[in-house]
Design an enzyme around this catalytic site. Sequence first.
Site, PDB file in Angstrom:
ATOM      1  N   THR A 274      42.657  46.896  35.055  1.00 28.36           N
ATOM      2  CA  THR A 274      43.099  46.246  33.817  1.00 28.36           C
ATOM      3  C   THR A 274      43.125  47.240  32.664  1.00 28.36           C
ATOM      4  OG1 THR A 274      41.999  44.256  34.603  1.00 28.36           O
ATOM      5  CG2 THR A 274      42.609  44.305  32.284  1.00 28.36           C
ATOM      6  N   ASP A 302      30.890  44.563  39.408  1.00 25.88           N
ATOM      7  CA  ASP A 302      30.404  45.707  40.199  1.00 25.88           C
ATOM      8  C   ASP A 302      29.679  46.748  39.338  1.00 25.88           C
ATOM      9  OD1 ASP A 302      31.769  44.363  42.130  1.00 25.88           O
ATOM     10  OD2 ASP A 302      33.274  45.900  42.493  1.00 25.88           O
TER      11      ASP A 302
HETATM   12  N1  LIG Z   1      46.954  51.918  37.241  1.00 26.27           N
HETATM   13  C1  LIG Z   1      47.346  50.757  36.707  1.00 26.27           C
HETATM   14  N2  LIG Z   1      48.253  50.748  35.706  1.00 26.27           N
HETATM   15  C2  LIG Z   1      48.647  49.575  35.155  1.00 26.27           C
HETATM   16  N3  LIG Z   1      48.156  48.367  35.518  1.00 26.27           N
HETATM   17  C3  LIG Z   1      47.246  48.325  36.503  1.00 26.27           C
HETATM   18  C4  LIG Z   1      46.786  49.516  37.144  1.00 26.27           C
HETATM   19  N4  LIG Z   1      45.897  49.163  38.106  1.00 26.27           N
HETATM   20  C5  LIG Z   1      45.802  47.810  38.050  1.00 26.27           C
HETATM   21  N5  LIG Z   1      46.614  47.316  37.099  1.00 26.27           N
HETATM   22  C6  LIG Z   1      46.767  45.899  36.757  1.00 26.27           C
HETATM   23  O1  LIG Z   1      45.534  45.426  36.212  1.00 26.27           O
HETATM   24  C7  LIG Z   1      45.254  44.111  36.656  1.00 26.27           C
HETATM   25  C8  LIG Z   1      43.870  44.020  37.246  1.00 26.27           C
HETATM   26  O2  LIG Z   1      43.639  45.040  38.219  1.00 26.27           O
HETATM   27  P1  LIG Z   1      42.572  44.861  39.385  1.00 26.27           P
HETATM   28  O3  LIG Z   1      42.394  46.164  40.051  1.00 26.27           O
HETATM   29  O4  LIG Z   1      42.960  43.705  40.232  1.00 26.27           O
HETATM   30  O5  LIG Z   1      41.247  44.396  38.654  1.00 26.27           O
HETATM   31  P2  LIG Z   1      40.223  45.179  37.714  1.00 26.27           P
HETATM   32  O6  LIG Z   1      40.831  45.294  36.383  1.00 26.27           O
HETATM   33  O7  LIG Z   1      39.028  44.311  37.727  1.00 26.27           O
HETATM   34  O8  LIG Z   1      40.000  46.525  38.342  1.00 26.27           O
HETATM   35  C9  LIG Z   1      46.342  43.750  37.649  1.00 26.27           C
HETATM   36  O9  LIG Z   1      47.229  42.850  37.012  1.00 26.27           O
HETATM   37  C10 LIG Z   1      47.004  45.055  38.000  1.00 26.27           C
HETATM   38  O10 LIG Z   1      48.368  44.910  38.233  1.00 26.27           O
HETATM   39  O1  LIG Z   2      38.553  38.325  46.447  1.00 29.40           O
HETATM   40  P1  LIG Z   2      39.038  39.072  45.274  1.00 29.40           P
HETATM   41  O2  LIG Z   2      39.437  38.198  44.140  1.00 29.40           O
HETATM   42  O3  LIG Z   2      40.087  40.060  45.603  1.00 29.40           O
HETATM   43  O4  LIG Z   2      37.823  39.874  44.702  1.00 29.40           O
HETATM   44  C1  LIG Z   2      37.018  40.732  45.434  1.00 29.40           C
HETATM   45  C2  LIG Z   2      36.558  41.862  44.567  1.00 29.40           C
HETATM   46  O5  LIG Z   2      36.036  41.424  43.343  1.00 29.40           O
HETATM   47  C3  LIG Z   2      34.984  42.269  42.933  1.00 29.40           C
HETATM   48  O6  LIG Z   2      33.789  41.519  42.897  1.00 29.40           O
HETATM   49  C4  LIG Z   2      35.255  42.785  41.551  1.00 29.40           C
HETATM   50  O7  LIG Z   2      36.470  43.438  41.536  1.00 29.40           O
HETATM   51  P2  LIG Z   2      37.267  43.653  40.179  1.00 29.40           P
HETATM   52  O8  LIG Z   2      36.337  44.338  39.233  1.00 29.40           O
HETATM   53  O9  LIG Z   2      38.424  44.502  40.568  1.00 29.40           O
HETATM   54  O10 LIG Z   2      37.666  42.319  39.668  1.00 29.40           O
HETATM   55  C5  LIG Z   2      34.884  43.342  44.006  1.00 29.40           C
HETATM   56  O11 LIG Z   2      33.583  43.708  44.286  1.00 29.40           O
HETATM   57  C6  LIG Z   2      35.491  42.648  45.181  1.00 29.40           C
HETATM   58  O12 LIG Z   2      36.022  43.531  46.126  1.00 29.40           O
END
Ligand SMILES: Nc1ncnc2c1ncn2[C@@H]1O[C@H](COP(=O)(O)OP(=O)(O)O)[C@@H](O)[C@H]1O
Ligand SMILES: O=P(O)(O)OC[C@H]1O[C@](O)(COP(=O)(O)O)[C@@H](O)[C@@H]1O
Length: 530
Positions: A274, A302
């Site tokens: 995000t 996490d």
């Molecule tokens: N490198 C990136 N650049 C732009 N948007 C991203 C990138 N990686 C993830 N996103 C967007 O951010 C949102 C959340 O990412 P996600 O990896 O699922 O969760 P988190 O933010 O908890 O790591 C999603 O809508 C995804 O498309």
């Molecule tokens: O089942 P989902 O929604 O993909 O989420 C699983 C993931 O969510 C988490 O608890 C947190 O992940 P994010 O920080 O990307 O939201 C990870 O540890 C786990 O792999």
Amino acid sequence: MEALSHTITPKLTPTPVKNDVLRRNGFTPAILRSNGCYSTRICRRSRVFAKIHRSKGLDFNDPDWNLKFQRDFEDRFDLPHITDIFKDATPIPSTFCLRMRTPVNEEFADGYPSDEKWHGYINNKDRVLLKVINYSSPNSAGAECIDPDCTWVEQWVHRAGPREEIYFRPEEVKAAIVTCGGLCPGLNDVIRHIVITLEIYGVKNIVGIPFGYRGFCSKDLSGMPLSRKVVQNIHLSGGSLLGVSRGGPGVSEIVDSMEERGINMLFVLGGNGTHAGANAIHNECRKRRMKVAVVGVPKTIDNDILLMDKTFGFDTAVEEAQRAINSAYIEAHSAYHGIGVVKLMGRSSGFIAMHAALASGQIDICLIPEVPFSLHGPHGVLRHLKYLIDTKGSAVICVAEGAGQNLIEKTNATDASGNIVLGDVGVHIQQETKKYFKKLGVPADVKYIDPTYMIRACRANASDGILCTVLGQNAVHGAFAGFSGITVGICNTHYAYFPIPEVISYPRAVDPNSRMWHRCLTSTGQPDFV
Ligand SMILES: Nc1ncnc2c1ncn2[C@@H]1O[C@H](COP(=O)(O)OP(=O)(O)O)[C@@H](O)[C@H]1O
Ligand SMILES: O=P(O)(O)OC[C@H]1O[C@](O)(COP(=O)(O)O)[C@@H](O)[C@@H]1O
Ligand SMILES: [Mg+2]
């Protein structure tokens, strides 16, 4: 930069440095690999500090190297500001007031009154010390060193809080809030305090974007008008009032949608992914010369965001994990040769598992992604389980979801955000344990508990509730102060703003050489499983 690097001092050459020490010092797995530090998990210190020379452009023979380092650090942690683009943007006195009276008098008909005498503003030059330990040797536990002698160098980051001058007129603000990624306890608390603080500044136009970034561009999803009245009690339940999602539209589409809706303040609650998105949105807004503040609040159960004491929801997750661990313990303890397996969250870091194991005192084996282990063989987990059954009669394992992925068949599948879909290590351990004891002809009653979604859906506990309140408020202060492309975190118990790229360059991980991991091992009494 390159020209400044010279040879390193000879006394360093022979000493090996563990890879996890390097990670703590900001070396990504990619840098470590490129230095040949991957397979052996050990590096020559000469090589490492030579790399520091090159990457930081420092020459430790230069008597002023630490001043240069500090200057470089200040540049890296300088906060992007709308005046970088809009040079003649002029601030106005803040409308945020800490002393309020009930706005019944018509004198206050336009909003909250301002008290001339005391506002509790932060000075723009206030700083928070990022590192507070002066390590006297690189070998001191947890040492994070810049140079081979581990010289003390002050590293200051910007203090969060309300400023005396603001760069947005509240009546011209259209603020949006979006929550992305997986759920995390405290999301509603943060939303609530962003809304409340915006209103205190005098903002009347606040919208919630439904279901993460997806909500910007989906025709079926309309924005949710937000006010103190709407958010008053949302912290009493878990989840996100706005909904969350993974994946979604590209940055350009999101910014098109912001332009269309007239959004000029965007608050983004999410993890690494995000925040990468938020930073890209910030850059795109700059490219289009839009006067927009994009401010993040790190959300990751996490706890894998760099430089912060912790992220919101983590405390609640650890507390909630105790229930699952206690159930597993009671089941195991009450069965003949009972073995409990509890899987906790942690895609690439084992903070929840480590802290939950430490807090419960009921765990015999804690397995995290940062520490390799084998199941089979004389030093494997199964052999130790047998020992525990022989000596104690029961055992409880706590495993982080990202642990032992090398033992499970890979699917190469990814979720909508591009995150790798992990194999279920809990199920794998349960099955292997059953097979192992069956083969030995020893009865074993193996129970597996996966409380993942029960933990994530909880409402925040008191300490997370307070953290969320402060983070939400500070996010709004940061936006009004004119910063963009920043995020807010707790740092040595104080609150600070960080440029987004500095906190997401790689996921924060448990240091297997840290005192905390060793405390955990002391508590479980487990041996090395390699
Ligand atoms: N490198 C990136 N650049 C732009 N948007 C991203 C990138 N990686 C993830 N996103 C967007 O951010 C949102 C959340 O990412 P996600 O990896 O699922 O969760 P988190 O933010 O908890 O790591 C999603 O809508 C995804 O498309
Ligand atoms: O089942 P989902 O929604 O993909 O989420 C699983 C993931 O969510 C988490 O608890 C947190 O992940 P994010 O920080 O990307 O939201 C990870 O540890 C786990 O792999
Ligand atoms: Mg993520």
